[in-house]
Motif scaffolding. Structure first.
Motif, PDB file in Angstrom:
ATOM      1  N   UNK A 131     -10.112 -11.232 -12.120  1.00  0.00           N
ATOM      2  CA  UNK A 131      -9.315 -12.353 -12.635  1.00  0.00           C
ATOM      3  C   UNK A 131      -7.983 -12.465 -11.888  1.00  0.00           C
ATOM      4  N   UNK A 132      -7.348 -11.328 -11.665  1.00  0.00           N
ATOM      5  CA  UNK A 132      -6.055 -11.326 -10.979  1.00  0.00           C
ATOM      6  C   UNK A 132      -6.211 -11.867  -9.562  1.00  0.00           C
ATOM      7  N   UNK A 133      -7.263 -11.438  -8.866  1.00  0.00           N
ATOM      8  CA  UNK A 133      -7.489 -11.928  -7.504  1.00  0.00           C
ATOM      9  C   UNK A 133      -7.742 -13.432  -7.493  1.00  0.00           C
ATOM     10  N   UNK A 134      -8.562 -13.912  -8.437  1.00  0.00           N
ATOM     11  CA  UNK A 134      -8.820 -15.351  -8.513  1.00  0.00           C
ATOM     12  C   UNK A 134      -7.543 -16.132  -8.797  1.00  0.00           C
ATOM     13  N   UNK A 135      -6.730 -15.635  -9.737  1.00  0.00           N
ATOM     14  CA  UNK A 135      -5.474 -16.320 -10.067  1.00  0.00           C
ATOM     15  C   UNK A 135      -4.517 -16.315  -8.874  1.00  0.00           C
ATOM     16  N   UNK A 136      -4.437 -15.193  -8.170  1.00  0.00           N
ATOM     17  CA  UNK A 136      -3.539 -15.101  -7.014  1.00  0.00           C
ATOM     18  C   UNK A 136      -3.972 -16.073  -5.922  1.00  0.00           C
ATOM     19  N   UNK A 137      -5.283 -16.136  -5.662  1.00  0.00           N
ATOM     20  CA  UNK A 137      -5.771 -17.052  -4.637  1.00  0.00           C
ATOM     21  C   UNK A 137      -5.547 -18.504  -5.041  1.00  0.00           C
ATOM     22  N   UNK A 138      -5.787 -18.804  -6.311  1.00  0.00           N
ATOM     23  CA  UNK A 138      -5.568 -20.164  -6.803  1.00  0.00           C
ATOM     24  C   UNK A 138      -4.089 -20.545  -6.716  1.00  0.00           C
ATOM     25  N   UNK A 139      -3.234 -19.635  -7.138  1.00  0.00           N
ATOM     26  CA  UNK A 139      -1.794 -19.894  -7.061  1.00  0.00           C
ATOM     27  C   UNK A 139      -1.351 -20.055  -5.611  1.00  0.00           C
ATOM     28  N   UNK A 140      -1.905 -19.224  -4.735  1.00  0.00           N
ATOM     29  CA  UNK A 140      -1.569 -19.329  -3.311  1.00  0.00           C
ATOM     30  C   UNK A 140      -1.955 -20.678  -2.734  1.00  0.00           C
ATOM     31  N   UNK A 141      -3.167 -21.144  -3.072  1.00  0.00           N
ATOM     32  CA  UNK A 141      -3.599 -22.468  -2.591  1.00  0.00           C
ATOM     33  C   UNK A 141      -2.687 -23.567  -3.132  1.00  0.00           C
ATOM     34  N   UNK A 142      -2.313 -23.465  -4.421  1.00  0.00           N
ATOM     35  CA  UNK A 142      -1.449 -24.468  -5.033  1.00  0.00           C
ATOM     36  C   UNK A 142      -0.083 -24.521  -4.335  1.00  0.00           C
ATOM     37  N   UNK A 143       0.526 -23.354  -4.156  1.00  0.00           N
ATOM     38  CA  UNK A 143       1.849 -23.307  -3.521  1.00  0.00           C
ATOM     39  C   UNK A 143       1.757 -23.783  -2.075  1.00  0.00           C
TER      40      UNK A 143
END
Length: 70
Positions: free
Chosen positions: A28-40
């Motif tokens: 979950x943490x990896x998915x959230x980090x990747x999603x946040x990275x794409x958003x930023x």
């Protein structure tokens, strides 16, 4: 000074809670980090892409399967 100390204690507690969550839920943490990275990255139009990718990679290494669970 006491007010600052209380803020530091609260921040340290929050950081420890985040570490425990990351250890228990690495996917979950990896998915959230990747999603946040794409958003930023999208919001900054790629200006900070290298820095964002570095942070996402560091998250992945910290939540990897070879990390201690203690």
């Amino acid at each position: 000074m006491a007010k600052l100390f209380r803020k530091v204690v609260v921040l340290a507690g929050a950081a420890e809670a985040a570490r425990r969550y990351a250890r228990k839920n690495p996917e979950k943490v990896n998915r959230m980090a990747e999603s946040a990275g794409r958003f930023v990255d999208k919001q900054t139009k790629g200006k900070y892409r290298d820095r964002i990718n570095t942070v996402v990679r560091k998250v992945r290494t910290q939540t990897g399967p070879d990390q201690p669970t203690a």
